[in-house]
Scaffold this motif. Sequence first.
Motif, PDB file in Angstrom:
ATOM      1  N   ALA A 191       0.832  -1.206   0.000  1.00  0.00           N
ATOM      2  CA  ALA A 191       0.000   0.000   0.000  1.00  0.00           C
ATOM      3  C   ALA A 191       0.869   1.259   0.000  1.00  0.00           C
ATOM      4  CB  ALA A 191      -0.900  -0.018   1.225  1.00  0.00           C
ATOM      5  N   ASP A 192       2.066   1.152   0.596  1.00  0.00           N
ATOM      6  CA  ASP A 192       2.927   2.339   0.733  1.00  0.00           C
ATOM      7  C   ASP A 192       4.022   2.439  -0.317  1.00  0.00           C
ATOM      8  OD1 ASP A 192       1.551   2.723   3.092  1.00  0.00           O
ATOM      9  OD2 ASP A 192       2.985   1.515   4.229  1.00  0.00           O
ATOM     10  N   GLY A 193       4.222   1.405  -1.097  1.00  0.00           N
ATOM     11  CA  GLY A 193       5.325   1.441  -2.062  1.00  0.00           C
ATOM     12  C   GLY A 193       5.700   0.045  -2.511  1.00  0.00           C
ATOM     13  N   VAL A 194       6.934  -0.350  -2.224  1.00  0.00           N
ATOM     14  CA  VAL A 194       7.373  -1.686  -2.624  1.00  0.00           C
ATOM     15  C   VAL A 194       8.244  -2.268  -1.516  1.00  0.00           C
ATOM     16  CG1 VAL A 194       9.428  -0.856  -3.859  1.00  0.00           C
ATOM     17  CG2 VAL A 194       8.397  -2.991  -4.541  1.00  0.00           C
ATOM     18  N   GLU A 195       8.170  -3.601  -1.385  1.00  0.00           N
ATOM     19  CA  GLU A 195       9.012  -4.289  -0.403  1.00  0.00           C
ATOM     20  C   GLU A 195       9.843  -5.327  -1.147  1.00  0.00           C
ATOM     21  OE1 GLU A 195       7.516  -5.159   3.537  1.00  0.00           O
ATOM     22  OE2 GLU A 195       8.296  -7.201   3.349  1.00  0.00           O
ATOM     23  N   ILE A 196      11.139  -5.276  -0.911  1.00  0.00           N
ATOM     24  CA  ILE A 196      12.062  -6.184  -1.615  1.00  0.00           C
ATOM     25  C   ILE A 196      12.716  -7.092  -0.585  1.00  0.00           C
ATOM     26  CG2 ILE A 196      14.092  -6.309  -3.121  1.00  0.00           C
ATOM     27  CD1 ILE A 196      13.544  -3.338  -3.854  1.00  0.00           C
ATOM     28  N   GLY A 197      12.548  -8.395  -0.736  1.00  0.00           N
ATOM     29  CA  GLY A 197      13.185  -9.344   0.176  1.00  0.00           C
ATOM     30  C   GLY A 197      14.700  -9.194   0.081  1.00  0.00           C
ATOM     31  N   ALA A 198      15.385  -9.292   1.227  1.00  0.00           N
ATOM     32  CA  ALA A 198      16.829  -9.032   1.249  1.00  0.00           C
ATOM     33  C   ALA A 198      17.618 -10.026   0.393  1.00  0.00           C
ATOM     34  CB  ALA A 198      17.333  -9.072   2.693  1.00  0.00           C
ATOM     35  N   LEU A 199      17.050 -11.210   0.165  1.00  0.00           N
ATOM     36  CA  LEU A 199      17.770 -12.227  -0.616  1.00  0.00           C
ATOM     37  C   LEU A 199      17.486 -12.125  -2.119  1.00  0.00           C
ATOM     38  CD1 LEU A 199      19.563 -14.822   0.449  1.00  0.00           C
ATOM     39  CD2 LEU A 199      18.601 -13.275   2.117  1.00  0.00           C
ATOM     40  N   THR A 200      16.731 -11.127  -2.518  1.00  0.00           N
ATOM     41  CA  THR A 200      16.467 -10.919  -3.945  1.00  0.00           C
ATOM     42  C   THR A 200      17.785 -10.555  -4.632  1.00  0.00           C
ATOM     43  OG1 THR A 200      14.325 -10.053  -3.281  1.00  0.00           O
ATOM     44  CG2 THR A 200      14.999  -9.623  -5.550  1.00  0.00           C
ATOM     45  N   THR A 201      18.016 -11.160  -5.802  1.00  0.00           N
ATOM     46  CA  THR A 201      19.315 -10.897  -6.437  1.00  0.00           C
ATOM     47  C   THR A 201      19.308  -9.540  -7.140  1.00  0.00           C
ATOM     48  OG1 THR A 201      18.739 -11.892  -8.557  1.00  0.00           O
ATOM     49  CG2 THR A 201      19.665 -13.374  -6.889  1.00  0.00           C
ATOM     50  N   LEU A 202      20.502  -9.049  -7.369  1.00  0.00           N
ATOM     51  CA  LEU A 202      20.652  -7.758  -8.046  1.00  0.00           C
ATOM     52  C   LEU A 202      20.116  -7.848  -9.475  1.00  0.00           C
ATOM     53  CD1 LEU A 202      24.174  -7.075  -6.573  1.00  0.00           C
ATOM     54  CD2 LEU A 202      22.090  -5.810  -6.017  1.00  0.00           C
ATOM     55  N   THR A 203      20.268  -8.994 -10.127  1.00  0.00           N
ATOM     56  CA  THR A 203      19.730  -9.161 -11.481  1.00  0.00           C
ATOM     57  C   THR A 203      18.207  -9.083 -11.465  1.00  0.00           C
ATOM     58  OG1 THR A 203      21.596 -10.517 -12.145  1.00  0.00           O
ATOM     59  CG2 THR A 203      19.586 -10.770 -13.438  1.00  0.00           C
ATOM     60  N   GLU A 204      17.586  -9.721 -10.464  1.00  0.00           N
ATOM     61  CA  GLU A 204      16.116  -9.657 -10.379  1.00  0.00           C
ATOM     62  C   GLU A 204      15.654  -8.211 -10.202  1.00  0.00           C
ATOM     63  OE1 GLU A 204      15.269 -14.079  -8.422  1.00  0.00           O
ATOM     64  OE2 GLU A 204      15.843 -12.427  -7.125  1.00  0.00           O
TER      65      GLU A 204
END
Length: 329
Positions: free
Chosen positions: A70-83
């Motif tokens: 609702a406020d923006g975006v949440e990125i899991g810490a283990l998400t790769t830089l390529t993703e």
Amino acid sequence: MANDMMAHFELLQPAQLDDALALLERHGEDAWKLAGGHDSLSWFKDRVKRPKVVVELTGIDALRGIKETADGVEIGALTTLTEIEHDPLIRAKYALLAHAAGKVASPQIRNVGTLGGNVSQDARCWYYRYGLDCYRAGGNTCYADTPEGMNREHALFGADRCVAVSPSDTAPALIALDASMVIRNSDGERVVNAEDFFIGPAVNIERMTVLEPGDILTAIRIPHTWAGAQFYFEKVADRNTWDFALVNVASAMVVSNGMIERLRIACGGVECVPKRLKVVEEIVQGSPPDGETGALAGKSAVRGAKPLNYNHFKITLMENLVKRAIRDA
Ligand SMILES: Cc1cc2nc3c(=O)[nH]c(=O)nc-3n(C[C@H](O)[C@H](O)[C@H](O)COP(=O)(O)OP(=O)(O)OC[C@H]3O[C@@H](n4cnc5c(N)ncnc54)[C@H](O)[C@@H]3O)c2cc1C
Ligand code: SF4
């Protein structure tokens, strides 16, 4: 330095966050958190850091992925830089981060390296990486801050015994986007502004972030505040790939009626933390985003710089990057 067999460690591979937190609590300072391994493995291979236990986080699915909130975006810490670099939502609304992630190292490193690892990586000062007993390693000298010290990559600002710099390309982008870092330990969760997540030597000379041994960075949240703004990211390194920034700049700017309404801007490679340039943000407000405003911004950005013997060139470099961030965004 010999790059021989790694020292023995026990590898633990939890699949649940709670299990990982319990393992970290149990092993305390003896445990090392492992994500993509691009920072960690060089420490292990050089046998400079010798943890007894390595807790690999990559099996924890809950720490991966990018979701709109609702406020923006949440990125899991283990998400790769390529993703992150290729994600449609990030590219559409927070392209600054996609751009910064895409400038890290090389495609091979970005395919495995994670956002959490990128912001939590340790200093790249070669004396320290080679295992010398400098301040950051618990000793009582700095080998880089001497008349003959190799310090062309080192700090212009904020030195306190240690003159190492923040090496991360994504960190200044997260500061410009006003991100916050979600941290868990066995006592619960806390959320820290990106700006407060990074710490300098005056606060703790042996760490680059607020993360304690029992902490896991679980996610990075980016609010709507700067979604779709005019972004600028530029990194200057000795080589165009596989290399750390000498200086980088990340900015988010909102222009209305031809004038800068608001700006958030930060530089990496110039201080132990990514340096937010609040003075620049204030002085450009209400001015057109042109060469004249950019020149003034550049000059203000470098005021107070304290160069070492071999890094005077970074002053002009930083000044020019800030100028271009205003003029060319
Ligand atoms: C040749 C080379 C070139 C590089 N070039 C660049 C560059 O140009 N720009 C740049 O920014 N970086 C660069 N790097 C640094 C780094 O490898 C990458 O930035 C990468 O993103 C690190 O992520 P990782 O997941 O591999 O980290 P890891 O090595 O797994 O972890 C790094 C550190 O973060 C900690 N950590 C990781 N995840 C978490 C978490 N979720 N919670 C708590 N702690 C955590 C680990 O304990 C470790 O201390 C380079 C590295 C190499 C080897
Ligand atoms: S700059 Fe920091 S990390 Fe490098 S030698 Fe000096 S104290 Fe150590």
